[in-house]
Design a protein around this motif. Sequence first.
Motif, PDB file in Angstrom:
ATOM      1  N   LEU A 116       1.216   1.095  15.560  1.00  0.00           N
ATOM      2  CA  LEU A 116       2.409   0.459  14.991  1.00  0.00           C
ATOM      3  C   LEU A 116       3.414   1.499  14.491  1.00  0.00           C
ATOM      4  O   LEU A 116       4.625   1.268  14.554  1.00  0.00           O
ATOM      5  CB  LEU A 116       2.008  -0.462  13.825  1.00  0.00           C
ATOM      6  N   TYR A 117       2.899   2.611  13.975  1.00  0.00           N
ATOM      7  CA  TYR A 117       3.758   3.637  13.368  1.00  0.00           C
ATOM      8  C   TYR A 117       3.449   4.989  14.015  1.00  0.00           C
ATOM      9  O   TYR A 117       2.725   5.822  13.440  1.00  0.00           O
ATOM     10  CB  TYR A 117       3.540   3.686  11.855  1.00  0.00           C
ATOM     11  N   LEU A 266       6.805   8.344  -6.172  1.00  0.00           N
ATOM     12  CA  LEU A 266       7.605   7.412  -5.399  1.00  0.00           C
ATOM     13  C   LEU A 266       6.760   6.969  -4.211  1.00  0.00           C
ATOM     14  O   LEU A 266       6.187   7.788  -3.509  1.00  0.00           O
ATOM     15  CB  LEU A 266       8.881   8.090  -4.902  1.00  0.00           C
ATOM     16  N   ALA A 267       6.679   5.665  -3.999  1.00  0.00           N
ATOM     17  CA  ALA A 267       5.894   5.163  -2.878  1.00  0.00           C
ATOM     18  C   ALA A 267       6.642   5.455  -1.583  1.00  0.00           C
ATOM     19  O   ALA A 267       7.666   4.859  -1.280  1.00  0.00           O
ATOM     20  CB  ALA A 267       5.646   3.667  -3.038  1.00  0.00           C
ATOM     21  N   ALA A 268       6.143   6.403  -0.819  1.00  0.00           N
ATOM     22  CA  ALA A 268       6.773   6.776   0.444  1.00  0.00           C
ATOM     23  C   ALA A 268       6.664   5.621   1.432  1.00  0.00           C
ATOM     24  O   ALA A 268       5.768   4.782   1.332  1.00  0.00           O
ATOM     25  CB  ALA A 268       6.104   8.022   1.009  1.00  0.00           C
ATOM     26  N   PRO A 269       7.560   5.572   2.417  1.00  0.00           N
ATOM     27  CA  PRO A 269       7.481   4.503   3.419  1.00  0.00           C
ATOM     28  C   PRO A 269       6.118   4.399   4.081  1.00  0.00           C
ATOM     29  O   PRO A 269       5.631   3.303   4.335  1.00  0.00           O
ATOM     30  CB  PRO A 269       8.572   4.900   4.418  1.00  0.00           C
ATOM     31  N   LYS A 270       5.470   5.530   4.345  1.00  0.00           N
ATOM     32  CA  LYS A 270       4.164   5.497   5.003  1.00  0.00           C
ATOM     33  C   LYS A 270       3.115   4.841   4.111  1.00  0.00           C
ATOM     34  O   LYS A 270       2.204   4.150   4.602  1.00  0.00           O
ATOM     35  CB  LYS A 270       3.731   6.911   5.394  1.00  0.00           C
ATOM     36  N   VAL A 271       3.236   5.046   2.790  1.00  0.00           N
ATOM     37  CA  VAL A 271       2.282   4.446   1.860  1.00  0.00           C
ATOM     38  C   VAL A 271       2.503   2.941   1.773  1.00  0.00           C
ATOM     39  O   VAL A 271       1.561   2.141   1.849  1.00  0.00           O
ATOM     40  CB  VAL A 271       2.401   5.098   0.469  1.00  0.00           C
ATOM     41  N   ARG A 272       3.759   2.537   1.622  1.00  0.00           N
ATOM     42  CA  ARG A 272       4.058   1.108   1.554  1.00  0.00           C
ATOM     43  C   ARG A 272       3.621   0.403   2.836  1.00  0.00           C
ATOM     44  O   ARG A 272       3.066  -0.693   2.798  1.00  0.00           O
ATOM     45  CB  ARG A 272       5.554   0.892   1.314  1.00  0.00           C
ATOM     46  N   ALA A 273       3.873   1.054   3.971  1.00  0.00           N
ATOM     47  CA  ALA A 273       3.499   0.448   5.256  1.00  0.00           C
ATOM     48  C   ALA A 273       1.988   0.279   5.357  1.00  0.00           C
ATOM     49  O   ALA A 273       1.504  -0.751   5.848  1.00  0.00           O
ATOM     50  CB  ALA A 273       4.016   1.304   6.405  1.00  0.00           C
TER      51      ALA A 273
END
Length: 291
Positions: A116-117, A266-273
């Motif tokens: 997906l990523y 800060l919640a990085a995009p990869k973490v949130r995803a």
Amino acid sequence: MNLNALIDFLLVATHSGLGKASRASGVSKATLSRRISDLEEQLGVRLIERSARGLKLTEAGEMLVSRAEGPLSEVAEAMNAAKEGVLTPRGRLRVAAPILFSQLAMGRIGAEFCALYPQVMIDVVAEDRMVDLVEEKFDVAIRINPSPDSNLVGRCFAKDRLVVVAAPAIAKPMPGAVRPVAGIVTSSFQPTHWTLDGGQLVLEPIPTLQFSSLLMVRDAAVAGGGVALIPQSIAWNQLARGELVQWGTVTGVEPALWVLHTSRRLAAPKVRAFVEFMCARYPDMSLVLNG
């Protein structure tokens, strides 16, 4: 405080000298030296000791590096994302997960997430110990029934049940007094009773086999070695095939899996995803069919 001065100080500290920092950044040594001096004047402490043998961080300098390095890299990541106008998950994602869950599920989970990523490189470390996310540079951790921690936030994504199982050839005791049974246990076993289905049946396991892995406990039960208490998620195939029979569920214990990350970052995009992906992968919160 001048943010550029702080960035240049970290650059010099990382490269252990003005010359290497200058070559890496394209900023002259004179400029780097001046900005560090300005930063020391603003803070009122010396950050770097200068001598003929080179530069050495003072205690205050080492403390500033340890506190500022992580947050500044995340600010830079967030600024780059905003500048590009995207929030695409990218980069290395380090995940700490329990050994059993890693063996059963994380291979497929990692492959599905990276499909997906594709700009994320996932790095899973199987660990049963409580890793320190900040000190050991993990982005997320998967934990079973985690204790409250003000430094961590996250979501519960799946739940399991502890069941007592045995091979079909082993007769299940009738309800009544505490029933002793030949127990297959883990290395961490402590003498106890297994109370099933609200007290309808109470078993006293007498250890006859002991293993360091729940998968070995399960396989020994299939082979008729005794009675075992294991997560239902690792036994459902054997139960469905009739290799094991479920005697009951241990009441008052419900293993819950959480995906956690530090609240100070800060919640990085990869973490949130990854958090959203884990919750979406187990929509009914059941590990049995989704492991």
